[in-house]
Scaffold this motif. Structure first.
Motif, mmCIF file in Angstrom:
data_model
loop_
_atom_site.group_PDB
_atom_site.id
_atom_site.type_symbol
_atom_site.label_atom_id
_atom_site.label_comp_id
_atom_site.label_asym_id
_atom_site.label_seq_id
_atom_site.Cartn_x
_atom_site.Cartn_y
_atom_site.Cartn_z
ATOM 1 N N ALA A 113 -4.894 3.336 0.874
ATOM 2 C CA ALA A 113 -6.349 3.229 0.727
ATOM 3 C C ALA A 113 -6.753 1.960 -0.019
ATOM 4 C CB ALA A 113 -6.899 4.454 -0.003
ATOM 5 N N LEU A 114 -5.836 1.354 -0.755
ATOM 6 C CA LEU A 114 -6.149 0.083 -1.423
ATOM 7 C C LEU A 114 -6.373 -1.047 -0.423
ATOM 8 C CD1 LEU A 114 -3.658 0.182 -4.452
ATOM 9 C CD2 LEU A 114 -6.156 0.391 -4.530
ATOM 10 N N TYR A 115 -6.118 -0.788 0.845
ATOM 11 C CA TYR A 115 -6.435 -1.741 1.913
ATOM 12 C C TYR A 115 -7.934 -2.081 1.893
ATOM 13 C CZ TYR A 115 -7.391 -3.472 6.631
ATOM 14 O OH TYR A 115 -7.832 -4.214 7.698
ATOM 15 N N PHE A 116 -8.749 -1.152 1.398
ATOM 16 C CA PHE A 116 -10.204 -1.326 1.388
ATOM 17 C C PHE A 116 -10.698 -1.925 0.059
ATOM 18 C CE2 PHE A 116 -9.223 2.266 4.191
ATOM 19 C CZ PHE A 116 -9.768 1.811 5.381
ATOM 20 N N SER A 149 -11.854 1.515 -6.085
ATOM 21 C CA SER A 149 -10.458 1.079 -5.993
ATOM 22 C C SER A 149 -9.713 1.288 -7.303
ATOM 23 C CB SER A 149 -10.397 -0.397 -5.585
ATOM 24 O OG SER A 149 -10.967 -0.592 -4.302
ATOM 25 N N THR A 150 -10.433 1.217 -8.416
ATOM 26 C CA THR A 150 -9.800 1.498 -9.713
ATOM 27 C C THR A 150 -9.327 2.940 -9.767
ATOM 28 O OG1 THR A 150 -11.197 -0.141 -10.820
ATOM 29 C CG2 THR A 150 -10.141 1.517 -12.208
ATOM 30 N N PHE A 151 -10.172 3.856 -9.297
ATOM 31 C CA PHE A 151 -9.780 5.270 -9.275
ATOM 32 C C PHE A 151 -8.661 5.518 -8.258
ATOM 33 C CE2 PHE A 151 -14.036 5.848 -11.222
ATOM 34 C CZ PHE A 151 -13.651 6.607 -12.322
ATOM 35 N N THR A 153 -3.105 -9.709 2.195
ATOM 36 C CA THR A 153 -2.699 -9.046 0.956
ATOM 37 C C THR A 153 -2.997 -7.559 1.011
ATOM 38 O OG1 THR A 153 -3.152 -11.082 -0.284
ATOM 39 C CG2 THR A 153 -2.966 -9.040 -1.547
ATOM 40 N N ARG A 154 -4.171 -7.209 1.517
ATOM 41 C CA ARG A 154 -4.518 -5.789 1.614
ATOM 42 C C ARG A 154 -3.616 -5.065 2.615
ATOM 43 N NH1 ARG A 154 -9.601 -7.993 2.004
ATOM 44 N NH2 ARG A 154 -9.913 -7.129 4.110
ATOM 45 N N LEU A 155 -3.156 -5.788 3.634
ATOM 46 C CA LEU A 155 -2.193 -5.189 4.569
ATOM 47 C C LEU A 155 -0.893 -4.831 3.854
ATOM 48 C CD1 LEU A 155 -2.525 -7.231 7.909
ATOM 49 C CD2 LEU A 155 -3.045 -4.802 7.534
ATOM 50 N N ALA A 156 -0.539 -5.616 2.811
ATOM 51 C CA ALA A 156 0.660 -5.317 2.028
ATOM 52 C C ALA A 156 0.525 -3.962 1.339
ATOM 53 C CB ALA A 156 0.903 -6.421 0.998
ATOM 54 N N ILE A 158 2.715 3.242 3.831
ATOM 55 C CA ILE A 158 3.448 3.692 5.024
ATOM 56 C C ILE A 158 4.948 3.749 4.740
ATOM 57 C CG2 ILE A 158 4.061 3.077 7.394
ATOM 58 C CD1 ILE A 158 1.247 1.871 7.672
ATOM 59 N N TRP A 159 5.476 2.713 4.080
ATOM 60 C CA TRP A 159 6.903 2.665 3.730
ATOM 61 C C TRP A 159 7.279 3.868 2.858
ATOM 62 C CZ3 TRP A 159 10.654 -1.488 4.331
ATOM 63 C CH2 TRP A 159 11.816 -1.312 3.573
ATOM 64 N N TRP A 160 6.470 4.115 1.832
ATOM 65 C CA TRP A 160 6.739 5.189 0.875
ATOM 66 C C TRP A 160 6.781 6.548 1.578
ATOM 67 C CZ3 TRP A 160 3.273 5.866 -4.131
ATOM 68 C CH2 TRP A 160 3.787 6.914 -4.903
ATOM 69 N N ALA A 161 5.721 6.880 2.298
ATOM 70 C CA ALA A 161 5.661 8.186 2.962
ATOM 71 C C ALA A 161 6.690 8.292 4.087
ATOM 72 C CB ALA A 161 4.252 8.420 3.511
ATOM 73 N N GLY A 162 6.920 7.178 4.798
ATOM 74 C CA GLY A 162 7.845 7.221 5.931
ATOM 75 C C GLY A 162 9.280 7.454 5.504
#
Length: 474
Positions: free
Chosen positions: A123-126, A135-137, A206-209, A215-219
């Motif tokens: 969600a930090l992509y946004f 985004s802080t929350f 950067t937001r894609l990172a 995705i990496w974590w959950a996958g």
């Protein structure tokens, strides 16, 4: 009295888990591979740099931003968000882990926190200047997810491994985490540095990172979730109480608190861990800020340094695991803490250039070692075959989180009063000196205490390992 009654009953439903099963232990280490991308990408490297760019964009002159009606420096807001997350998890994890122990839902709680953290990272992509407050929350939520899942992940160690392999398996997990996180960081750096070629803005890349991190974590978390034993639940007569499993979960926590009163060596180790971990974690969290504000390093140099820390950390975790086999856990930890004391002195004098990279290499060497050894040593000290592994590890986790809150607060206060982060780095030596003194009270002792009164009635305590003395001297 039969021999079977000589030791406390294993955690209900988990007593038939084969120790050192390759499929289970390999799957367990993959959670380090999965979730270590959070502390590297989000905590240490790309996210703090992006955060600084966003707050500077909002307030180019003063770096002061508006958060819920308060005017706060951007760098301070990030620190406060980290502190808030750790305070939340420190308050709730003892209750959640006691519930997990009582209900037998260890994996379920681990999954809940994992998906909370991974979804928050995505969600930090946004995250843009317009979404700073939200985004802080979201960042706080990601930190809670990471910290919460680690408690349940660590609590599996004494269930799936024989005691003599705690150190090596713990080191293997940390090494897997270093390798996986470095691999994703390199992918993210390639994405950011090649944003023009890919036809996108640097901010978007950067937001894609952040999205890739989630995705990496959950996958990759699916590997341990598939490999680790299924939650067995507690026997029907234990979960069918009129008071409900929620109240019984609190009672489980009370039992662990009561046991701690009769485990002096465990309390000593937690006190040692609390003090030296204040210094370790503070250095890890402020390294990027120190390099940026005090040494005025470029972003590329900072990220290269962080990569160096990860790569050297793999070697350090294995070297100190081998060292602990030769001289014992507490002696190996003592040497690691002593090296950290030297790091504090060197940090006061370090300058940009070769001395900074040399210091970073030493930090990396001992960073993974002290974390890995601390986890495995604690696994050897908690009561053998305890039915409350998650609850015991929650105390370990709470100790870590509170030490981060206090250590970073002290660092910030000293820097604010003296006007230099070098003084803050030097002051951390006090924490390491105290930690070393507490560790010295454990050296040469059988670290696992005799059974607490509640379990002593079951029979004489089992033979306990002396992890403070090398095997050749026992």
């Amino acid at each position: 009295m039969s021999d079977a009654a000589a030791v406390p009953a294993p955690e209900a439903g988990f007593e038939n888990i084969p120790k050192d099963d390759k499929r289970i232990t390999r799957g367990w280490t993959f959670y380090d591979w999965a979730n270590s991308v959070y502390p590297l990408v989000i905590t240490s490297s790309i996210f703090p740099i992006y955060w600084g760019a966003i707050t500077k964009q909002i307030s180019p002159q003063t770096d002061v931003v508006n958060f819920l009606g308060f005017e706060v420096p951007g760098s301070s807001l990030l620190t406060y968000a980290i502190s808030a997350a750790f305070l939340v998890i420190a308050l709730v994890s003892p209750f959640l882990t006691s519930l997990a122990d009582f209900s037998g839902r260890k994996k379920l709680f681990m999954q809940i926190f994992c998906y909370l953290g991974a979804a928050s990272c995505a969600a930090l992509y946004f995250f843009t200047p317009d979404t700073l407050t939200a985004s802080t929350f979201i960042f706080i939520s990601a930190t809670i997810g990471f910290s919460g899942s680690i408690v349940f992940y660590n609590s599996y160690l004494p269930l799936i491994s024989s005691e003599e392999k705690y150190d090596s398996l713990s080191a293997r997990g940390f090494s897997m985490g270093y390798i996986g996180s470095v691999l994703l960081l390199l992918i993210c750096l390639g994405l950011i540095m090649g944003h023009d070629t890919l036809g996108m803005e640097e901010g978007h890349a950067t937001r894609l990172a952040f999205l890739l991190t989630g995705i990496w974590w959950a996958g990759f978390a699916q590997i341990p979730f598939f490999s680790l034993p299924t939650d067995p639940g507690r026997p029907e007569d234990a979960t069918s109480s009129d008071s409900g499993w929620l109240l019984n979960g609190f009672r489980e926590l009370g039992k662990v608190v009561d046991q701690l009163k009769h485990l002096p060596n465990l309390k000593r180790f937690l006190l040692a861990y609390f003090t030296y971990n204040m210094g370790v974690q503070t250095v890890m969290y402020v390294a990027t800020i120190f390099g940026d504000k005090e040494l005025h390093l470029e972003s590329t140099a900072l990220i290269v340094t962080i990569l160096l820390l990860q790569i050297v950390g793999i070697l350090g975790a294995y070297l100190f695991a081998k060292l602990s086999e030769r001289i014992g856990n507490t002696r190996a930890l003592s040497w690691s803490v002593f090296i950290w004391m030297c790091i504090c002195v060197a940090g006061y004098f370090v300058q940009a250039g070769w001395s900074f990279y040399a210091l970073a290499a030493v930090i990396g060497l001992t960073m993974g070692a002290i974390q890995s050894l601390s986890r495995s040593t604690y696994s050897k000290i908690i009561p053998e075959n305890t039915p409350n592994t998650a609850a015991f590890f929650s105390f370990f986790d709470v100790t870590e989180k509170l030490s981060i809150v206090i250590g970073t607060a002290v660092f910030g206060i000293i820097a604010q009063i003296t006007g230099s982060m070098r003084n803050s780095i030097l002051s951390l030596i006090v924490f390491f000196i105290l930690g070393l003194l507490f560790l010295l009270t454990l050296r040469g002792k059988k670290l696992r205490d005799a059974a607490a009164p509640e379990t002593a009635a079951l029979g004489p305590p089992p033979a306990t390992p002396n992890v403070g003395i090398p095997a050749t001297a026992r």
